[in-house]
Design a protein around this motif. Structure first.
Motif, mmCIF file in Angstrom:
data_model
loop_
_atom_site.group_PDB
_atom_site.id
_atom_site.type_symbol
_atom_site.label_atom_id
_atom_site.label_comp_id
_atom_site.label_asym_id
_atom_site.label_seq_id
_atom_site.Cartn_x
_atom_site.Cartn_y
_atom_site.Cartn_z
ATOM 1 N N ALA A 21 1.608 10.380 6.664
ATOM 2 C CA ALA A 21 1.963 9.357 7.338
ATOM 3 C C ALA A 21 2.202 8.109 6.543
ATOM 4 O O ALA A 21 3.267 7.488 6.855
ATOM 5 N N LEU A 22 1.101 7.708 5.544
ATOM 6 C CA LEU A 22 1.308 6.769 4.940
ATOM 7 C C LEU A 22 2.599 6.833 4.058
ATOM 8 O O LEU A 22 3.262 5.554 3.823
ATOM 9 N N LEU A 56 8.080 5.045 2.649
ATOM 10 C CA LEU A 56 9.442 5.221 2.248
ATOM 11 C C LEU A 56 10.434 4.528 3.182
ATOM 12 O O LEU A 56 11.319 4.106 2.877
ATOM 13 N N GLU A 57 9.919 4.426 4.468
ATOM 14 C CA GLU A 57 10.654 3.758 5.564
ATOM 15 C C GLU A 57 10.762 2.025 5.215
ATOM 16 O O GLU A 57 11.908 1.503 5.537
ATOM 17 N N ALA A 87 3.008 -2.076 -0.786
ATOM 18 C CA ALA A 87 4.077 -2.673 -0.077
ATOM 19 C C ALA A 87 3.862 -4.071 -0.021
ATOM 20 O O ALA A 87 4.839 -5.027 0.078
ATOM 21 N N ALA A 88 2.845 -4.630 0.222
ATOM 22 C CA ALA A 88 2.273 -5.955 0.188
ATOM 23 C C ALA A 88 2.624 -6.581 -1.242
ATOM 24 O O ALA A 88 3.105 -7.942 -1.182
ATOM 25 N N LEU A 89 1.972 -5.869 -2.036
ATOM 26 C CA LEU A 89 2.255 -6.324 -3.589
ATOM 27 C C LEU A 89 3.466 -6.969 -3.741
ATOM 28 O O LEU A 89 4.014 -7.822 -4.348
ATOM 29 N N ASN A 90 4.567 -5.947 -3.447
ATOM 30 C CA ASN A 90 5.897 -6.061 -3.745
ATOM 31 C C ASN A 90 6.466 -7.189 -2.916
ATOM 32 O O ASN A 90 7.405 -8.015 -3.465
ATOM 33 N N ARG A 91 5.993 -7.510 -1.818
ATOM 34 C CA ARG A 91 6.592 -8.671 -1.004
ATOM 35 C C ARG A 91 6.004 -9.916 -1.558
ATOM 36 O O ARG A 91 6.397 -10.881 -1.163
ATOM 37 N N LEU A 92 5.006 -9.731 -2.150
ATOM 38 C CA LEU A 92 4.648 -11.306 -2.991
ATOM 39 C C LEU A 92 5.610 -11.781 -3.857
ATOM 40 O O LEU A 92 5.431 -13.087 -4.107
ATOM 41 N N ARG A 93 6.479 -10.963 -4.418
ATOM 42 C CA ARG A 93 7.601 -11.403 -5.557
ATOM 43 C C ARG A 93 8.760 -11.898 -4.704
ATOM 44 O O ARG A 93 9.411 -11.200 -3.767
ATOM 45 N N PRO A 94 9.012 -13.295 -4.959
ATOM 46 C CA PRO A 94 10.133 -13.829 -4.160
ATOM 47 C C PRO A 94 11.564 -12.963 -4.519
ATOM 48 O O PRO A 94 11.555 -12.456 -5.713
ATOM 49 N N TYR A 146 -4.650 5.110 7.244
ATOM 50 C CA TYR A 146 -3.934 4.638 5.983
ATOM 51 C C TYR A 146 -2.564 3.713 6.126
ATOM 52 O O TYR A 146 -2.737 2.684 5.612
ATOM 53 N N VAL A 147 -2.125 4.113 7.225
ATOM 54 C CA VAL A 147 -0.893 3.306 7.926
ATOM 55 C C VAL A 147 -1.157 1.906 8.382
ATOM 56 O O VAL A 147 -0.644 0.860 7.957
#
Length: 383
Positions: A37-38, A43-44, A65-72, A171-172
């Protein structure tokens, strides 16, 4: 839109096969369904399987996913390109980046965004006003402060969100909570930090005017300095389990910070089992010291407190204070017995007329580390 259930099932089977081939998914593992599920959730969100493999290898699959969104979003630059766009010498930009607490960027690493360009430009403009060396010092302090904030935020999320959910294999929900923190909470938190910064600038500006401090190159100001220390902390920390130790430290910090703020004094720094504070008013320092000792005595979670106070000119620099009176307050705290307040003679001489508020017992001569001669000091009590 795909309305074919057979097609959906085939797609999901293909995804599972891809996850399994990449070493991301083991259908025989106890947490196989939660893991699957995670991976489907990530992937979504747009992450690729190679990105998931790298995140899994680096043990950050739950937060990737959160860490990737920290990058502008937007174009990425090397340090050289970011410095050029900011109008800053590359060596200066590298020095500022290092002062902020980050490892040197590799030559061809596209690590920097337009926001980094604006940051370098802002520091460069400030250096024209106050000098490059002072700006580097400010960046070093700001980097340390924001690193402490980030450390506290991360520890809070790991202990209050991830730890309770990891046992239930949700995990999700962990990954979703991290994403919500970055996309929804972080922008509001950044605005709140700006608001607090402005309030502190105003408050500290008032402190200098209240102290009647004239500007000087060393920024020397007459202040009362206090150290409040938990008695017997070393032996206690060896006996208490982690939860009890955390509860004690949390209780101490909550009590100390609340009382310091309520008195109008300022916390300079915390040092595990001790808090250092300052105020331009010796009387405020004395009242605060008495309140701190009384509060610890009334709190069953805390051991007895001891406080040392001194008053005199100190150097305020880089968010900290320096000088012999700082050392004196620290040494007087160290020689104090539990539930006592030891004050330097300079405070007693300023407040001795206030016999209706305080009782000074002494003086007693102390041999203090770093002081060539014995030092007279008084025990303070509220009358």
């Amino acid at each position: 839109m795909n309305d074919d259930p057979h097609g959906d099932a085939a797609d999901r089977a293909a995804e599972r096969d891809a996850f399994e081939s990449a070493g991301l998914y083991d259908p025989g593992a106890p947490d196989a369904s939660a893991r699957l599920a995670l991976l489907e959730y990530l992937l979504e969100l747009g992450l690729s399987i190679p990105e998931l493999v790298q995140a899994d290898h680096e043990q950050r699959i739950l937060s990737v996913a959160a860490l990737n969104r920290l990058r502008p979003e937007g174009e990425r630059f090397t340090l050289s390109e970011a410095a050029a766009r900011a109008g800053v010498d590359e060596n200066v930009a590298a020095q500022l980046w290092r002062a902020a607490g980050f490892a040197d960027a590799r030559r061809h690493e596209r690590r920097f965004s337009g926001r980094d360009v604006d940051m370098f430009a802002a520091f460069h403009a400030m250096s024209d006003v106050v000098g490059a060396d002072r700006v580097v010092q400010l960046v070093r302090i700001t980097g340390g402060a924001t690193a402490s904030m980030a450390e506290a935020e991360t520890a809070l999320l790991r202990s209050t969100i991830e730890a309770p959910l990891i046992g239930s294999q949700d995990y999700v929900e962990i990954a979703r909570s991290y994403v919500a923190m970055v996309t929804e909470t972080l922008p509001r938190l950044a605005a709140a930090i700006d608001t607090l910064h402005r309030h502190h600038l105003y408050s500290i500006g008032r402190r200098y005017s209240d102290a009647g401090a004239s500007p000087s190159s060393s920024n020397s100001v007459a202040l009362a300095i206090g150290f409040a220390d938990l008695s017997g902390y070393t032996s206690l920390s060896a006996r208490l389990d982690a939860d009890a130790l955390i509860a004690m430290i949390d209780a101490f910090e909550a009590t100390a910070f609340d009382l310091v703020a309520a008195s109008g004094a300022s916390v300079v720094k915390r040092m595990g089992d001790a808090v250092m504070f300052m105020t331009p008013a010796p009387g405020v320092a004395c009242d605060l010291a008495i309140d701190l000792v009384d509060a610890a005595a009334d709190d069953p979670r805390l051991p007895p407190l001891r406080v040392g106070l001194a008053f005199g000119p100190v150097i305020v620099r880089g968010g900290d204070v320096y000088g012999p009176f700082v050392n004196l307050a620290s040494r007087l705290c160290a020689v104090g017995a539990p539930d006592t307040i030891v004050v330097a003679a300079g405070i007693e001489s300023r407040l001795r007329r206030l016999t209706d508020r305080y009782r000074f017992i002494g003086p007693e001569l102390h041999t203090l580390a770093g002081f060539a001669e014995t030092v007279p000091a008084f025990s303070l009590e509220r009358r």
